[in-house]
Design an enzyme around this catalytic site. Structure first.
Site, PDB file in Angstrom:
ATOM      1  N   LYS A 133       0.878  -1.180   0.000  1.00 22.89           N
ATOM      2  CA  LYS A 133       0.000   0.000   0.000  1.00 22.89           C
ATOM      3  C   LYS A 133       0.912   1.225   0.000  1.00 22.89           C
ATOM      4  CE  LYS A 133      -4.115   2.081   1.003  1.00 22.89           C
ATOM      5  NZ  LYS A 133      -5.437   1.819   0.419  1.00 22.89           N
ATOM      6  N   GLU A 146      -2.124  -1.692  -3.926  1.00 26.45           N
ATOM      7  CA  GLU A 146      -3.463  -1.132  -3.749  1.00 26.45           C
ATOM      8  C   GLU A 146      -3.425   0.389  -3.664  1.00 26.45           C
ATOM      9  OE1 GLU A 146      -7.298  -1.042  -0.726  1.00 26.45           O
ATOM     10  OE2 GLU A 146      -5.598  -2.325  -0.240  1.00 26.45           O
ATOM     11  N   GLY A 190      -8.699   5.222  -2.371  1.00 23.73           N
ATOM     12  CA  GLY A 190      -9.870   5.890  -2.937  1.00 23.73           C
ATOM     13  C   GLY A 190     -10.030   5.581  -4.411  1.00 23.73           C
TER      14      GLY A 190
END
Length: 209
Positions: A33, A97, A100
């Site tokens: 992430k 990932e 939003g």
């Protein structure tokens, strides 16, 4: 050799972290992430680690405020530097990932979709099946393609809406990657069962291309 795949969504809170966990688990991948905005009970990295049982890399930026990354960073007196976010090396598949939707700003000059384009990695677009998804998904596909991103396909999340899903596939001219159903209790075992509805063959073929 690293085989990166980007998981992004049409909006926030649509289930793409759970999808990312399932994909990481199915591919026996490493998860990353780049920017975590908002630290609550669990970060997305912690959720994926718990559900996938696979390696998880540290976030590039870990920010406290649950907001757009650029606002979260500014609240802490920092600016997100895209040059500090190269795709990391991994042994095999790497699931990355986003945060939003695609047009979420990283800083005052760059959107997440621009970073995806710089990475030149294939993208899976997650879309919920609720009202409004046709518009959001088709616009997201246009944003990706306008930047030259390779779209592996659309993975739906939620209750089955066959007519809506087919409309998106037809207008979006994209591959359907299946649908992740609603799970009352998300565990590694229930996630494995739910992921039998995801077209992993198409995903693997896309990553091998």
């Amino acid at each position: 050799m690293t085989q990166p795949v980007i998981v992004t969504g049409t909006d926030t809170e649509i289930g793409k972290t759970v999808f990312s966990a399932g994909l990481t688990r199915a591919l026996k991948a490493t998860y990353w992430k780049p920017v975590q905005s908002g630290i609550e009970a669990e970060t997305d990295s912690q959720i994926v680690a718990r559900l996938s049982g696979q390696p998880v890399l540290p976030e590039g930026y870990l920010l406290n405020l649950p907001a757009s990354p650029h606002l979260s960073a500014e609240a802490e007196g920092v600016e997100i530097d895209p040059a500090a976010l190269p795709l990391p090396e991994a042994d095999g598949p790497l699931v990355v990932e986003g945060a939003g939707g695609l047009l979420v700003p990283l800083n005052r000059q760059m959107l997440y979709a621009d970073l995806f384009a710089d990475w030149r990695a294939p993208v899976i677009l997650c879309a919920r099946t609720k009202l409004g998804t046709i518009n959001h998904t088709l616009m997201s596909l246009e944003a990706l393609r306008a930047r030259g991103c390779t779209v592996l396909g659309v993975a739906f999340i939620g209750e089955a809406e066959p007519l809506v899903e087919q409309t998106i596939i037809d207008f979006g001219k994209c591959a359907p990657l299946g649908r992740l159903p609603v799970m009352d209790d998300v565990t590694p075992q229930t996630l494995d069962q739910a992921f039998t509805h995801i077209d992993m063959d198409t995903i693997r073929q896309g990553l091998a291309a």
